[in-house]
Design a protein around this motif. Structure first.
Motif, PDB file in Angstrom:
ATOM      1  N   TYR A  79     -14.465 -12.022   9.639  1.00 20.99           N
ATOM      2  CA  TYR A  79     -13.378 -11.440   8.977  1.00 20.99           C
ATOM      3  C   TYR A  79     -13.263 -10.064   9.540  1.00 20.99           C
ATOM      4  CZ  TYR A  79     -10.717 -10.419   4.816  1.00 20.99           C
ATOM      5  OH  TYR A  79      -9.715  -9.984   4.132  1.00 20.99           O
ATOM      6  N   ASN A  82     -14.647  -6.237   7.915  1.00 17.41           N
ATOM      7  CA  ASN A  82     -15.309  -6.193   6.460  1.00 17.41           C
ATOM      8  C   ASN A  82     -16.381  -5.085   6.667  1.00 17.41           C
ATOM      9  OD1 ASN A  82     -16.841  -7.392   8.429  1.00 17.41           O
ATOM     10  ND2 ASN A  82     -16.983  -9.466   7.345  1.00 17.41           N
ATOM     11  N   TRP A  83     -17.053  -4.522   5.749  1.00 22.50           N
ATOM     12  CA  TRP A  83     -17.899  -3.542   5.510  1.00 22.50           C
ATOM     13  C   TRP A  83     -19.166  -4.360   5.428  1.00 22.50           C
ATOM     14  CZ3 TRP A  83     -16.844   0.165   1.165  1.00 22.50           C
ATOM     15  CH2 TRP A  83     -16.789  -0.584  -0.209  1.00 22.50           C
ATOM     16  N   PRO A 105     -11.446  -3.159  -5.743  1.00 20.35           N
ATOM     17  CA  PRO A 105      -9.807  -3.580  -5.797  1.00 20.35           C
ATOM     18  C   PRO A 105      -9.274  -4.069  -4.213  1.00 20.35           C
ATOM     19  CG  PRO A 105     -10.399  -1.142  -5.445  1.00 20.35           C
ATOM     20  CD  PRO A 105     -11.593  -1.734  -5.503  1.00 20.35           C
ATOM     21  N   SER A 109     -13.374 -10.446   2.232  1.00 19.92           N
ATOM     22  CA  SER A 109     -14.297 -11.404   2.344  1.00 19.92           C
ATOM     23  C   SER A 109     -15.364 -11.420   1.028  1.00 19.92           C
ATOM     24  CB  SER A 109     -14.963 -11.684   3.615  1.00 19.92           C
ATOM     25  OG  SER A 109     -15.496 -10.508   3.980  1.00 19.92           O
ATOM     26  N   THR A 111     -17.966  -9.314   0.240  1.00 21.84           N
ATOM     27  CA  THR A 111     -19.147  -8.532   0.580  1.00 21.84           C
ATOM     28  C   THR A 111     -19.588  -7.829  -0.794  1.00 21.84           C
ATOM     29  OG1 THR A 111     -18.256  -8.150   2.914  1.00 21.84           O
ATOM     30  CG2 THR A 111     -20.256  -7.096   2.278  1.00 21.84           C
ATOM     31  N   ASP A 127      -7.637  -8.983  -4.588  1.00 25.14           N
ATOM     32  CA  ASP A 127      -7.192  -8.817  -3.389  1.00 25.14           C
ATOM     33  C   ASP A 127      -5.831  -9.190  -3.463  1.00 25.14           C
ATOM     34  OD1 ASP A 127      -8.387  -8.272  -0.155  1.00 25.14           O
ATOM     35  OD2 ASP A 127      -6.638  -9.361  -0.261  1.00 25.14           O
ATOM     36  N   ILE A 128      -4.981  -8.624  -2.599  1.00 21.59           N
ATOM     37  CA  ILE A 128      -3.525  -8.995  -2.615  1.00 21.59           C
ATOM     38  C   ILE A 128      -3.117 -10.530  -1.971  1.00 21.59           C
ATOM     39  CG2 ILE A 128      -2.725  -8.139  -0.361  1.00 21.59           C
ATOM     40  CD1 ILE A 128      -0.650  -7.312  -3.433  1.00 21.59           C
ATOM     41  N   ASP A 163      -2.643  -6.456  -7.141  1.00 19.26           N
ATOM     42  CA  ASP A 163      -2.402  -5.138  -6.440  1.00 19.26           C
ATOM     43  C   ASP A 163      -3.364  -4.080  -6.951  1.00 19.26           C
ATOM     44  OD1 ASP A 163      -1.364  -3.084  -5.473  1.00 19.26           O
ATOM     45  OD2 ASP A 163       0.667  -4.254  -5.161  1.00 19.26           O
ATOM     46  N   ALA A 164      -3.973  -3.413  -5.835  1.00 16.73           N
ATOM     47  CA  ALA A 164      -4.978  -2.169  -6.308  1.00 16.73           C
ATOM     48  C   ALA A 164      -4.144  -1.079  -6.864  1.00 16.73           C
ATOM     49  CB  ALA A 164      -5.525  -1.776  -5.115  1.00 16.73           C
ATOM     50  N   HIS A 181     -12.606  -0.207  -0.209  1.00 19.14           N
ATOM     51  CA  HIS A 181     -12.274  -0.273   1.272  1.00 19.14           C
ATOM     52  C   HIS A 181     -10.894  -0.924   1.665  1.00 19.14           C
ATOM     53  CE1 HIS A 181     -14.043  -2.187   5.284  1.00 19.14           C
ATOM     54  NE2 HIS A 181     -13.419  -0.929   5.474  1.00 19.14           N
ATOM     55  N   TYR A 190      -3.698  -7.442   7.598  1.00 21.77           N
ATOM     56  CA  TYR A 190      -4.378  -8.473   7.017  1.00 21.77           C
ATOM     57  C   TYR A 190      -3.190  -9.944   6.885  1.00 21.77           C
ATOM     58  CZ  TYR A 190      -8.610  -5.830   6.973  1.00 21.77           C
ATOM     59  OH  TYR A 190      -9.566  -5.167   7.348  1.00 21.77           O
ATOM     60  N   GLY A 200       3.365  -6.276  -0.902  1.00 19.01           N
ATOM     61  CA  GLY A 200       2.482  -5.423  -1.392  1.00 19.01           C
ATOM     62  C   GLY A 200       1.121  -5.364  -0.602  1.00 19.01           C
ATOM     63  N   ASP A 201       1.194  -5.873   0.413  1.00 20.19           N
ATOM     64  CA  ASP A 201       0.003  -5.477   1.480  1.00 20.19           C
ATOM     65  C   ASP A 201      -0.026  -4.349   2.104  1.00 20.19           C
ATOM     66  OD1 ASP A 201      -1.765  -5.588   3.568  1.00 20.19           O
ATOM     67  OD2 ASP A 201      -1.212  -7.261   4.507  1.00 20.19           O
ATOM     68  N   LEU A 202      -0.877  -3.404   1.717  1.00 15.09           N
ATOM     69  CA  LEU A 202      -0.737  -2.114   2.409  1.00 15.09           C
ATOM     70  C   LEU A 202      -1.145  -2.064   3.806  1.00 15.09           C
ATOM     71  CD1 LEU A 202      -2.695  -0.159  -0.469  1.00 15.09           C
ATOM     72  CD2 LEU A 202      -0.225  -0.461  -0.227  1.00 15.09           C
TER      73      LEU A 202
END
Ligand SMILES: C[S@@+](CC[C@H](N)C(=O)[O-])C[C@H]1O[C@@H](n2cnc3c(N)ncnc32)[C@H](O)[C@@H]1O
Length: 302
Positions: A79, A82-83, A105, A109, A111, A127-128, A163-164, A181, A190, A200-202
């Motif tokens: 993914y 991801n952090w 927000p 994946s 985490t 997640d959006i 949406d965050a 994140h 993404y 809405g995906d930033l």
């Protein structure tokens, strides 16, 4: 696909549960996020539920050359962006206690929620991208070993598509810790492989100024839902355009200060094994610039 309500410009938070997950699995046993296909729906084997060696970080430079593979984290190495679970584990142990409510927000994946579950924190993930939400539910679909369940008390973990910028199902001052994140502008798209790029995906935004306008809406919502004197962490990196360093992180830092947060820590998180490195190595030689090798993990207090 579930029905999602829209309020003004933003979608409303809509809970996604294991019935929705089972419905999804009837059609396919994978999700696609960005251009990566990730398998879901198998009875995943878990060898270890906790890291073998874990020590809480004590300085403000964090480096994890190998992404942790315990629990279902090992399934998510593909993914993009991801952090490391070590980042989340450090944050949750330092800033929360068992039974606290944690919010992520931009759950991706999953985490943060996997770590929250293992550390017995209640958690909400949003997640959006519906595919990311289904992936998160899949990665949370494991039984905790008895030694990690004190008094049989299972943490409550809720997952939403949303949406965050609009945390409408979360009450004012109800959250103990936020781990965020977001995308770093459009460095990783993404929803780029979705039929229609997700509204809405930033990560569809290219202009850093426009990105910061939207991140201000996110920061305001985070400020609203966090309890006073509690903490919120955000991991964000910079980019290079042409040959210039674009300080996304400092601009986002400013946005969070403007909405009222106080900066508690500025942690340098060393980046390892970035997918785009060969291309950037070539460009850095041609244009004589240094490769970016860190992100900022800002910790704020309300
Ligand atoms: C950097 S990734 C998060 C990765 C996550 N920390 C993990 O470990 O998997 C950013 C996520 O933000 C999501 N996203 C983009 N715009 C969003 C928005 N407006 N609201 C909520 N999530 C959004 C993307 O779909 C992506 O999954």
């Amino acid at each position: 696909m579930i029905e999602i309500e829209k309020i003004e410009n933003f979608i409303s938070m809509t809970k996604v549960d294991y019935n929705n997950y089972k419905e999804f699995l009837k059609n396919r046993n994978y999700v696609i996020v960005e251009n990566v296909k990730l398998e879901i729906g198998r009875n995943w084997k878990i060898k270890e539920f906790e890291p073998k060696h874990f020590e809480l970080e004590t300085t403000n430079v964090w480096s994890f050359p190998n992404r942790g593979k315990w629990a279902t984290h090992y399934l998510n190495s593909k993914y993009r962006g991801n952090w490391a679970p070590q980042v989340v584990r450090n944050l949750l142990i330092r800033y929360t206690k068992e039974g606290d409510w944690v919010l992520d927000p931009f759950v991706g994946s999953g985490t943060t929620l996997i770590e929250a579950k293992l550390l017995r924190r209640n958690a909400i993930g949003i997640d959006i991208n519906y595919e990311a939400v289904i992936l998160t539910l899949d990665r949370l679909n494991f039984d905790m070993p008895p030694n990690l369940l004190e008094n049989d008390k299972k943490p409550i973990i809720e997952v939403y598509v949303g949406d965050a910028r609009n945390l409408d199902k979360i009450e004012n001052e109800s959250i103990d810790f936020i781990a965020a994140h977001p995308p770093y502008v459009d460095i990783i798209g993404y929803s780029k492989n979705s039929n229609s790029k997700i509204d809405g995906d930033l990560s569809k935004i290219h202009s850093v100024e426009d990105f910061c306008i939207e991140m201000k809406k996110v920061a305001k919502e985070m400020y609203r839902v966090l309890k006073p004197h509690k903490f919120c962490a955000i991991l964000i990196g910079d980019t290079r355009r042409k040959k210039y360093h674009i300080p996304i992180s400092f601009k986002v830092l400013n946005v969070f200060l403007e909405v009222g947060f106080k900066l508690k820590e500025d942690i340098i998180k060393i980046q390892h094994r970035m997918k785009t490195t060969p291309l950037w190595v070539k460009r850095s030689k041609e244009l004589n610039f240094l490769l970016l090798q860190y992100e900022h993990l800002f910790v704020f207090e309300k």
